[in-house]
Design an enzyme around this catalytic site. Sequence first.
Site, PDB file in Angstrom:
ATOM      1  N   ARG A  27       0.807  -1.234   0.000  1.00  0.00           N
ATOM      2  CA  ARG A  27       0.000   0.000   0.000  1.00  0.00           C
ATOM      3  C   ARG A  27       0.833   1.272   0.000  1.00  0.00           C
ATOM      4  NH1 ARG A  27      -5.090  -0.723   3.966  1.00  0.00           N
ATOM      5  NH2 ARG A  27      -5.378  -2.935   3.547  1.00  0.00           N
ATOM      6  N   LYS A  41       2.135 -20.088   5.542  1.00  0.00           N
ATOM      7  CA  LYS A  41       1.197 -20.583   6.528  1.00  0.00           C
ATOM      8  C   LYS A  41       0.665 -19.413   7.357  1.00  0.00           C
ATOM      9  CE  LYS A  41       2.823 -21.869  10.719  1.00  0.00           C
ATOM     10  NZ  LYS A  41       3.394 -20.768  11.487  1.00  0.00           N
ATOM     11  N   ASP A  67       6.174 -24.336   4.186  1.00  0.00           N
ATOM     12  CA  ASP A  67       6.392 -24.657   5.591  1.00  0.00           C
ATOM     13  C   ASP A  67       7.893 -24.487   5.732  1.00  0.00           C
ATOM     14  OD1 ASP A  67       7.238 -26.105   7.908  1.00  0.00           O
ATOM     15  OD2 ASP A  67       5.242 -26.980   7.979  1.00  0.00           O
ATOM     16  N   HIS A  68       8.320 -23.406   6.366  1.00  0.00           N
ATOM     17  CA  HIS A  68       9.750 -23.084   6.260  1.00  0.00           C
ATOM     18  C   HIS A  68      10.634 -24.136   6.931  1.00  0.00           C
ATOM     19  CE1 HIS A  68       9.447 -21.319  10.323  1.00  0.00           C
ATOM     20  NE2 HIS A  68      10.748 -21.402  10.376  1.00  0.00           N
ATOM     21  N   ASP A 105      -0.041 -23.034  15.320  1.00  0.00           N
ATOM     22  CA  ASP A 105       1.146 -22.313  14.860  1.00  0.00           C
ATOM     23  C   ASP A 105       2.310 -23.258  14.564  1.00  0.00           C
ATOM     24  OD1 ASP A 105       2.606 -19.860  14.382  1.00  0.00           O
ATOM     25  OD2 ASP A 105       3.657 -20.209  16.267  1.00  0.00           O
ATOM     26  N   HIS A 142       4.845 -27.508  11.228  1.00  0.00           N
ATOM     27  CA  HIS A 142       6.265 -27.864  11.370  1.00  0.00           C
ATOM     28  C   HIS A 142       6.473 -29.207  12.086  1.00  0.00           C
ATOM     29  CE1 HIS A 142       6.543 -23.789  10.166  1.00  0.00           C
ATOM     30  NE2 HIS A 142       6.538 -23.230  11.351  1.00  0.00           N
TER      31      HIS A 142
HETATM   32  C1  BG6 Z   1       6.814 -19.917  12.698  1.00  0.00           C
HETATM   33  C2  BG6 Z   1       5.871 -19.654  13.839  1.00  0.00           C
HETATM   34  O1  BG6 Z   1       6.174 -20.656  11.703  1.00  0.00           O
HETATM   35  O2  BG6 Z   1       7.934 -20.645  13.188  1.00  0.00           O
HETATM   36  C3  BG6 Z   1       6.573 -18.887  14.940  1.00  0.00           C
HETATM   37  O3  BG6 Z   1       4.765 -18.902  13.365  1.00  0.00           O
HETATM   38  C4  BG6 Z   1       7.836 -19.597  15.359  1.00  0.00           C
HETATM   39  O4  BG6 Z   1       5.716 -18.708  16.049  1.00  0.00           O
HETATM   40  C5  BG6 Z   1       8.692 -19.950  14.166  1.00  0.00           C
HETATM   41  O5  BG6 Z   1       8.540 -18.727  16.209  1.00  0.00           O
HETATM   42  C6  BG6 Z   1       9.857 -20.824  14.567  1.00  0.00           C
HETATM   43  O6  BG6 Z   1      10.719 -20.975  13.489  1.00  0.00           O
HETATM   44  P1  BG6 Z   1      12.267 -21.255  13.682  1.00  0.00           P
HETATM   45  O7  BG6 Z   1      12.785 -21.399  12.294  1.00  0.00           O
HETATM   46  O8  BG6 Z   1      12.838 -20.078  14.410  1.00  0.00           O
HETATM   47  O9  BG6 Z   1      12.365 -22.502  14.497  1.00  0.00           O
END
Ligand code: BG6
Length: 521
Positions: free
Chosen positions: A55, A160, A189-190, A247, A252
């Site tokens: 924006r 997500k 999903d990182h 979350d 994960h």
């Molecule tokens: C995210 C969650 O997907 O993963 C967060 O929304 C969390 O709440 C994070 O802190 C954790 O990721 P990582 O890579 O730091 O373990």
Amino acid sequence: MFDEDFDENAQIPEQSLILFGATGDLSKRKLYPALYRLFQKHSLPKTFRLVGVARHGYSNEEFRKFVRSSIETYSREDPDMSSFDEFSKLVYYRGADATKSEEYGELKKLVESIEKDAGMAQNRLFYLAMAPRFFGTVALNLKQSGLTQLKGFKRLVIEKPFGRDYASAQQLNDELCDVFNEDEIFRIDHYLGKEMVQNIEVLRFANSIFEPVWNNRSIANVQITSSETVGVEERASYYERAGALRDMVQNHMLQMVMMIAMEPPSRLKTEAIRDEKVKVLRSLRRFSPKETASHVVLGQYSKGSVDGSEVVGYRQEPNVDSASATETFVAARLFIDNFRWAGVPFYIRTGKRMAVKATEIVIQFKDMPKHLYFNSDGNLSPNRLVIRVNPKEGIYFSLNAKRPGTDETVIPIAMEFSQAPENSPESYERLFYDAMRGDSTFFTRWDEVSLAWKFVDPIIEAYQEQLGVELKFYPAGTSGPEAAHRLLAQDGAHWWPVFGEKSALEQQPEPARAATEVVSS
Ligand code: BG6
């Protein structure tokens, strides 16, 4: 159209990345540093353009400055900015409200003129780095504006959470599928972009020693911990409605369970791998709301101390309801009811404001028979394979051996491999690279997402309906509520400390430690 078409060695096709939410947190913290690293490594497509959409009324120049300062501020290591000017020539900006269909006409013109000037094919990667409630609307606007009617390919990358339960996820999926095919949707999903999570597949399927023991004959239990020291940070408005189940567990944690438990795929190809992962979720025992309390512990942090600093409890955090029932911790005992895993508990736990930041997977092997000579006092440590995902990356294997200089004293020794995390690409670097190449192996498929919700939904229901699942409080800076320890104690097991927590080895008498240090590498 699936994996058979994906050629690992092919050049990354030229494409433009149209990034919605271009001035948001995710973009500045993760996406620009990742894109710039790819640029420096010559891993972007040969012809590439980034069009940021948000924006703010930025000009191209102002936006480039914004991107530059994001890279400088948030890169993992000190970035070398000497090639930034070159990178910035690929960067454009369009100020627009993505929820308003009338604003897409100008965006389309801009993208087309950029593609024309660059003489590039119409291949477009749309990345929605924005709140999920906008996903459906943006997808529809993309379609109606004609931005997705192309000669080349179109792909959609989304973050997500994908819905907040099965029903909302299904609705969102229907909306997206009206515009994109399943093989064009890249759900991030990182955790799947983490080096050591990807390494699970290699460890398991590139080493012949593991397959014969990777089952209920040899493995006593599997423990997956993802603990964080941070609290809710500035995300209360999201987290209050999500909680740790939505979350972390739905995505994960279950992804890591799948990677550990899946059968070897018929080929190391995208769909073959995802087919095997999804079978794990099909075999994952779903608890009825009534059974939930026996297998699931939910917790919330109260005030305490983390890394030597006093911190407030969750209910005292800004924008959190002072009587909030949101869970910041989950521990659970899962069962995968198939031939390989019948009877082996998979313990998972995740929480905020815990003692250390660590993600680890422990494979605990079965005890030696009790009457054996070396185990006569029952003190022999079980063998453990530990996969350290984050922040330390590596593999640790604990064995038993003779204490040097003694005849019969057996001590645990460690074989350890660590890799420098700075050499691993960051999750987003890997995931961008894969999405640009069209490789969706480490993205989640709709059936995975939907089955994960079907597992988590009854747990949330049991909690909301107060069917015996009570919130347990734990002081910030600890390893979670006592009930999480009792959960394992019921099975005669205990949580193995993650890296940085006081470990079982540290609690042993000095000589054992000394011997361990000698053999560790
Ligand atoms: C995210 C969650 O997907 O993963 C967060 O929304 C969390 O709440 C994070 O802190 C954790 O990721 P990582 O890579 O730091 O373990």
